[in-house]
Design a protein around this motif. Structure first.
Motif: not given
Length: 267
Positions: A41-48, A50-55, A169-176, A206-211
């Motif tokens: 669930q945590i991983e899914a929320s991070i992706k969501m 990131f996508d929200s910031i891009a959108a 697990n390395y996807f989060w390394q790339i994205a971060s 910035t709200f999504r960044l905090i999340l």
């Protein structure tokens, strides 16, 4: 290239030379099956997020120093006159040791390589370093983004492929790493980049960044490799604006923290 190419946080054209290779799929699938529901669930929320910031960034007007060119968007002649002096040196790739470090460095260098290209700076050293890192990493997931045309296609294809290949697990390394590198770039030119922001965008981004920062911190409890990333990005929680004016002030005040996070995340 999307209209916000040098601003589109997190997945800015991660279209490097892909490498092939085999891996122990059975071992990785077994490890993935042991993930707790909370971790997934945590991983899914991070992706969501990131996508929200891009959108959110995709809704903004085109940056004033970008213009339409034959090969897509390009910098204006005036913008290209002042070359950036804040990009990473490609030689930094030689300092990486662990697999996680190589993923992060590859991501950061790719962001800077694309910026260097926009400013018509030499990119040969970046290309060599990125190719070498990709070969060292040997992740077959990279093949999935060879034909991606936009940052959205790139991020989705890479996420799906790394998930299938047991490399999520390395996807989060790339994205971060891409997130921090682009925040660093923005902090060097905040007036120019924020000229297209409105208060709603400043608040939403910035709200999504905090999340994301909170989720990465929680993910570090399950993934030891992400702990250095969580520690590196933790100081960025000071970016939590509700207006453009607040975001400008926060970026100025957090300039040192962003630079520290950048240094820490590429180690």
């Amino acid at each position: 290239m999307k209209k916000l190419s040098v601003l589109a946080i997190a997945f800015a054209a991660i279209a490097f030379a892909a490498c092939g290779g085999k891996k122990n799929a059975q071992t990785e699938e077994t490890a993935d099956s042991l993930k707790s529901f909370e971790q997934q669930q945590i991983e899914a929320s991070i992706k969501m997020h990131f996508d929200s910031i891009a959108a959110e960034l995709g809704k903004l007007k085109q940056l004033p120093f970008l213009q339409e060119g034959n090969g897509g968007l390009a910098l204006t002649k005036e913008e290209k006159q002042v070359k950036p002096d804040y990009l990473l040196n490609a030689n930094a790739a030689e300092e990486t040791a662990t697999l996680a470090e190589k993923y992060r460095m590859l991501s950061a260098l790719n962001v800077d390589r694309n910026i260097a290209s926009l400013y018509e700076l030499p990119t040969e050293d970046y290309d060599k370093a990125i190719t070498k890192l990709a070969a060292d990493i040997n992740d077959p997931s990279f093949k999935a983004i060879e034909d991606a045309n936009t940052i959205y296609e790139t991020s989705t294809a890479l996420y799906d492929s790394m998930n299938e290949n047991g490399r999520i697990n390395y996807f989060w390394q790339i994205a971060s790493a891409a997130l921090v590198e682009e925040l660093y770039v923005i902090s060097q030119n905040s007036d120019k980049f924020l000229s297209v922001f409105n208060d709603e965008a400043a608040s939403n981004v910035t709200f999504r960044l905090i999340l994301i920062l909170d989720a990465v911190d929680r993910l570090s409890e399950y993934d030891p490799d992400i702990k250095p990333v969580a520690e590196a990005v933790a100081p960025l929680n000071v970016l939590n604006a509700t207006t453009v004016a607040e975001l400008k002030d926060q970026l100025a005040q957090a300039k040192e923290q962003i630079e520290t996070a950048r240094t820490a995340i590429i180690k």
